[in-house]
Structure formats: C-alpha cells, structure tokens
Design a protein around this motif. Structure first.
Motif, mmCIF file in Angstrom:
data_model
loop_
_atom_site.group_PDB
_atom_site.id
_atom_site.type_symbol
_atom_site.label_atom_id
_atom_site.label_comp_id
_atom_site.label_asym_id
_atom_site.label_seq_id
_atom_site.Cartn_x
_atom_site.Cartn_y
_atom_site.Cartn_z
ATOM 1 N N MET A 21 0.818 -1.217 0.000
ATOM 2 C CA MET A 21 0.000 0.000 0.000
ATOM 3 C C MET A 21 0.847 1.261 0.000
ATOM 4 S SD MET A 21 -3.057 -1.142 2.615
ATOM 5 C CE MET A 21 -4.033 0.308 2.286
ATOM 6 N N GLY A 22 1.922 1.213 -0.756
ATOM 7 C CA GLY A 22 2.739 2.407 -0.923
ATOM 8 C C GLY A 22 3.842 2.576 0.087
ATOM 9 N N GLY A 23 3.788 1.816 1.216
ATOM 10 C CA GLY A 23 4.845 1.917 2.204
ATOM 11 C C GLY A 23 4.657 3.076 3.168
ATOM 12 N N MET A 24 5.524 3.107 4.177
ATOM 13 C CA MET A 24 5.447 4.127 5.222
ATOM 14 C C MET A 24 5.711 5.513 4.675
ATOM 15 S SD MET A 24 4.426 2.856 7.999
ATOM 16 C CE MET A 24 4.771 4.306 9.002
ATOM 17 N N GLN A 25 6.540 5.603 3.643
ATOM 18 C CA GLN A 25 6.876 6.901 3.056
ATOM 19 C C GLN A 25 5.619 7.570 2.491
ATOM 20 O OE1 GLN A 25 9.956 6.537 0.118
ATOM 21 N NE2 GLN A 25 10.578 8.674 0.267
ATOM 22 N N ALA A 26 4.827 6.800 1.753
ATOM 23 C CA ALA A 26 3.597 7.332 1.182
ATOM 24 C C ALA A 26 2.580 7.651 2.270
ATOM 25 C CB ALA A 26 3.006 6.333 0.183
ATOM 26 N N LEU A 27 2.500 6.783 3.294
ATOM 27 C CA LEU A 27 1.562 7.027 4.395
ATOM 28 C C LEU A 27 1.908 8.318 5.127
ATOM 29 C CD1 LEU A 27 0.232 4.375 6.891
ATOM 30 C CD2 LEU A 27 0.945 6.613 7.690
ATOM 31 N N ALA A 28 3.204 8.513 5.414
ATOM 32 C CA ALA A 28 3.632 9.726 6.124
ATOM 33 C C ALA A 28 3.354 10.971 5.289
ATOM 34 C CB ALA A 28 5.120 9.633 6.469
ATOM 35 N N THR A 29 3.627 10.893 3.985
ATOM 36 C CA THR A 29 3.348 12.033 3.109
ATOM 37 C C THR A 29 1.854 12.329 3.071
ATOM 38 O OG1 THR A 29 5.277 11.550 1.728
ATOM 39 C CG2 THR A 29 3.549 12.926 0.762
ATOM 40 N N GLY A 30 1.046 11.276 2.973
ATOM 41 C CA GLY A 30 -0.400 11.464 2.954
ATOM 42 C C GLY A 30 -0.911 12.122 4.220
ATOM 43 N N PHE A 31 -0.354 11.747 5.364
ATOM 44 C CA PHE A 31 -0.768 12.350 6.636
ATOM 45 C C PHE A 31 -0.401 13.833 6.670
ATOM 46 C CE2 PHE A 31 0.102 13.270 11.196
ATOM 47 C CZ PHE A 31 -1.208 13.138 11.649
ATOM 48 N N VAL A 32 0.822 14.155 6.246
ATOM 49 C CA VAL A 32 1.252 15.559 6.220
ATOM 50 C C VAL A 32 0.375 16.364 5.256
ATOM 51 C CG1 VAL A 32 3.143 17.107 5.564
ATOM 52 C CG2 VAL A 32 3.629 15.055 6.888
ATOM 53 N N VAL A 33 0.082 15.789 4.075
ATOM 54 C CA VAL A 33 -0.775 16.459 3.103
ATOM 55 C C VAL A 33 -2.138 16.765 3.713
ATOM 56 C CG1 VAL A 33 -2.104 16.049 0.982
ATOM 57 C CG2 VAL A 33 0.355 15.639 1.012
ATOM 58 N N ALA A 34 -2.722 15.788 4.420
ATOM 59 C CA ALA A 34 -4.044 15.982 5.010
ATOM 60 C C ALA A 34 -4.012 17.043 6.108
ATOM 61 C CB ALA A 34 -4.564 14.653 5.562
ATOM 62 N N ILE A 35 -2.969 17.024 6.923
ATOM 63 C CA ILE A 35 -2.833 18.037 7.981
ATOM 64 C C ILE A 35 -2.756 19.432 7.358
ATOM 65 C CG2 ILE A 35 -1.261 18.970 9.722
ATOM 66 C CD1 ILE A 35 -2.713 16.649 10.837
ATOM 67 N N VAL A 36 -1.885 19.572 6.355
ATOM 68 C CA VAL A 36 -1.710 20.870 5.696
ATOM 69 C C VAL A 36 -2.996 21.281 4.974
ATOM 70 C CG1 VAL A 36 -0.476 22.084 3.855
ATOM 71 C CG2 VAL A 36 0.780 20.642 5.470
ATOM 72 N N GLY A 37 -3.571 20.366 4.202
ATOM 73 C CA GLY A 37 -4.746 20.697 3.406
ATOM 74 C C GLY A 37 -5.965 21.050 4.238
ATOM 75 N N PHE A 38 -6.195 20.309 5.326
ATOM 76 C CA PHE A 38 -7.389 20.535 6.144
ATOM 77 C C PHE A 38 -7.201 21.697 7.111
ATOM 78 C CE2 PHE A 38 -10.251 19.891 9.690
ATOM 79 C CZ PHE A 38 -11.433 19.476 9.101
ATOM 80 N N PHE A 39 -6.145 21.645 7.906
ATOM 81 C CA PHE A 39 -6.012 22.616 8.993
ATOM 82 C C PHE A 39 -5.491 23.977 8.527
ATOM 83 C CE2 PHE A 39 -6.194 18.606 11.271
ATOM 84 C CZ PHE A 39 -7.117 18.920 12.257
ATOM 85 N N SER A 40 -5.004 24.053 7.289
ATOM 86 C CA SER A 40 -4.594 25.357 6.761
ATOM 87 C C SER A 40 -5.746 26.134 6.158
ATOM 88 C CB SER A 40 -3.497 25.185 5.698
ATOM 89 O OG SER A 40 -2.304 24.711 6.279
ATOM 90 N N SER A 41 -6.897 25.466 5.955
ATOM 91 C CA SER A 41 -7.965 26.155 5.241
ATOM 92 C C SER A 41 -9.348 26.011 5.862
ATOM 93 C CB SER A 41 -8.011 25.657 3.780
ATOM 94 O OG SER A 41 -8.164 24.253 3.732
ATOM 95 N N PHE A 42 -9.498 25.177 6.904
ATOM 96 C CA PHE A 42 -10.845 25.038 7.456
ATOM 97 C C PHE A 42 -11.386 26.339 8.055
ATOM 98 C CE2 PHE A 42 -8.805 24.443 11.599
ATOM 99 C CZ PHE A 42 -9.728 25.023 12.472
ATOM 100 N N PRO A 43 -10.539 27.257 8.594
ATOM 101 C CA PRO A 43 -11.126 28.495 9.123
ATOM 102 C C PRO A 43 -11.855 29.309 8.060
ATOM 103 C CG PRO A 43 -8.884 28.217 9.937
ATOM 104 C CD PRO A 43 -9.081 27.202 8.864
ATOM 105 N N ILE A 44 -11.290 29.393 6.856
ATOM 106 C CA ILE A 44 -11.949 30.184 5.814
ATOM 107 C C ILE A 44 -13.137 29.414 5.235
ATOM 108 C CG2 ILE A 44 -10.475 29.418 3.890
ATOM 109 C CD1 ILE A 44 -11.975 32.929 4.536
#
Length: 383
Positions: A1-24
C-alpha cells in the motif's frame, strides 16, 4: 500500500490541506447563513468529498491526483452578500458551479471561456476577495492583542522555518487560546458529525452573483493549475474527465453544505514529489492516504466547528487571515506582474476589494466584468 513513506506524506498532506484552510471554509458557509449544525455538516461533506475524490482519481489513473475544497471559493463566499434565500440559495449556487465544472469536463469551449479571462484579471479578483480577510488579524491586534498577537507571531516564526506548517502551528496556538478562554477544552455532546440536508433553491442572482464567480475562480486558480502540477511532474491526467469528476462530487456534496471540490495544486505537488515514494508509479498512494485522512477528519468535523465556535472573539478571523496571506501575496503579484494587463487587473482588484454590491451582486462579479471590459477596450484601441 505504498509503504510508510507514502503514508507519512499522505498524513502531512491531510494536515496541511485541512487545517490550513478550514477556518476560511467555516467563514464562507457562515457568511452565507449556515447554522452551526449546517456548518458542521458542510465541513464534514467538504472533507469527505475531497477525500473520496482524491482516492477515486488516484486509484483510477494511478497518479497522485490530490483533491481539495475550493479555498478561493470559500474566501469569495466570506466577503459576498448572502443569497436572499439564505444558505439554501448558496447551496443552489454550489450545485450550479459543480454542474458547470461537469459541463467543462465534456465541453472544452466552456474551459476556454473560463480561460478567456486573462489570468492577471482573475488573480486581481482573487486578491480583492482576500484583502479584507487578510486585514482581520492586523486589525485584531488593536482590539484583542492577547488573541491576535500569539497567532500572528506563531504563524510568522514557523513560516521562517517550515512554511507549510505555519498555519497548522497557528491553529495549535488558537486551540491553546480556546482552552485559556474557556478554562477547559470544550467538546460537543457527540464527536461524530451528523449530516444535515439543505434543500437547494435557485435564482438568477444566485447563479450570477455566486455560482459563476465560484466556477471561474475554482477553475482558474485550482483545477487548471492542479492539472498543470501533475503534468509538470511527468504524469498525464485526463483533464476533461477529472474536471467532470470533481464537478460531479461537488453536486453530490452540495446539499449537505459543501463548497466546490477541485483538483489540488500544492498538495498534489507534495504527493508527486520524490519524498512521497522513490518509485513515481507508486506515488499515487500518498494521494490515497491523504484522502483517507481527509475522510477521517470529516467524520469528526463537529468537534472542529464546536471548538471554533468557542474560540475567543477575533481568533478565527485572525486565523483565517494568516491562512490566506500567502495566497493573497501570490495572487496580488500575479495580478500586477504584466504591464499589458496591469491597469485592468488593478481595477478588478480595487472594485472587488471595495465590497460594492449592486442588484444583490457582489464586487467580485463587478470587478471581473469591469476588468475584462477595460482589458478588451485597451487592446482594441492599441490595435
């Protein structure tokens, strides 16, 4: 399933994507008249929509096609006059904007029509939309310094070290301020988010004043750049079907309050980077993991909206302002960079930022219209 590298990147992407823009995102739906329950439902539907869309497109084409809700679209809503029908009118506009994206996916002239507006003018409209929002944290320094200053300082200091995490760090400080303001961390009676159906209503004013500018700003600043990012990283996304897919999921999620879903640019670049996986053919797993985390965040959106509602005065406005400052900086630079379009883009920017509303139609539409007319007349006179 892509390995830990892909999982870690996906988690960082979700943190950045969600928490950087949910206020607006919350500011946008609340400006349109959403109740607290409807705002929670909207945030949940938006997160689920971009998560499911990202997973589906990534698996379908085996490319890192990350998706997002339309942050520029949310900013547009935050400074626009609400529809006379209330939030149901805004939901109707969301559906029309999604339908236009679907049509654009199958009928290229509509994409060309969206692209016919010179990019600097579109960027001028976006900069004008964002300017009042970016004022908020600096105005709050005078009215609520104990709230605004920690948010601003955290955002600025962290951005010097790791720009992607500057806004999530400001979110963390805002959470600390919420605890300080309330004496404890406020939590809703249930942490799971309940979907709320909003029956849409449609009007000419809603289509012209909300749906069309939402479609244009989303297509010009999100969908088209998102496809370009994937191509620049060596992938060949089928842009038409991709536009139709994000438009379709926008239509399905709109009755639950969600703003438009689109192809992402910044998070797609993160998923397509070599840090996501050493093998380019397996980097799509980063987008899949990001989508799964988006869905997880969406399930608990009620907690986010409840905590945001309990924040001290001006905290969420300050957070939204710092979250959009980089977008404003880039859009303002893009608007004024070309001498040939500088006047028309500046006019678009000023009219949009003025807050002008005529016939129930906001400044973004009038600014875009005025800038396009001036640009056309200027070039005709030159010829």
């Amino acid at each position: 399933m892509g390995g830990m590298q892909a999982l870690a990147t996906g988690f960082v992407v979700a943190i950045v994507g969600f928490f950087s823009s949910f206020p607006i995102f919350l500011a946008g739906v609340e400006a349109m008249g959403a109740s607290p329950m409807q705002a929670s439902s909207a945030l949940m539907a938006g997160a689920l929509a971009m998560g499911i869309a990202g997973i589906a497109l990534a698996f379908w084409q085996k490319i890192p096609a990350s998706c997002a809700w339309s942050t520029p679209g949310a900013a547009l809503l935050a400074v626009s006059a609400p529809d006379p029908a209330g939030f149901s009118g805004a939901v109707g506009a969301f559906i029309v904007a999604g339908a236009l994206a679907v049509i654009a996916g199958f009928w290229k002239p509509l994409v060309r029509l969206a692209q016919a507006v010179p990019a600097p003018i579109t960027q001028g409209m976006l900069a004008g939309v964002l300017l009042p929002i970016c004022f908020a944290p600096f105005r709050a320094v005078g009215d609520a310094p104990m709230v605004a200053v920690p948010i601003l300082l955290t955002w600025f200091v962290v951005s010097r070290v790791w720009r992607l995490f500057a806004v999530p760090a400001a979110v963390l400080v805002t959470l600390i301020l919420v605890v300080w303001h309330n004496g404890a961390l406020p939590l809703p009676e249930t942490v799971l988010t309940a979907p709320v159906w909003i029956t849409p209503s449609f009007s000419v004013a809603g289509v012209i004043g909300l749906a069309v500018p939402l479609f244009i700003v989303t297509m010009a600043t999100q969908n088209i750049p998102g496809a370009s990012v994937l191509r620049s990283n060596g992938y060949q996304p089928p842009t038409g079907p991709f536009f139709a897919a994000v438009g379709a999921i926008s239509i399905l999620s709109a009755p639950f309050g969600a703003i438009a879903t689109n192809l992402a640019a910044i998070t797609a670049a993160m998923c397509a980077d070599e840090n996501a996986h050493s093998d380019p053919a397996k980097r799509y797993w980063a987008a899949v993991w990001a989508g799964l985390f988006y869905c997880l965040f969406g399930i608990f959106a009620a907690v986010v909206t409840f905590v945001a509602a309990a924040a001290p005065p001006l905290a969420m406005a300050s957070l939204a302002g710092v979250a959009l400052f980089a977008v404003f900086m880039n859009s303002a630079a893009g608007a004024l960079s070309e001498p040939d379009t500088r006047e028309s883009a500046a006019l678009t920017f000023v009219i949009t930022a003025s807050g002008l509303t005529v016939f129930g139609i906001g400044g973004a539409v009038w600014g875009l219209l005025a800038g396009t007319i001036v640009h056309g007349l200027t070039h005709r006179v030159s010829r």
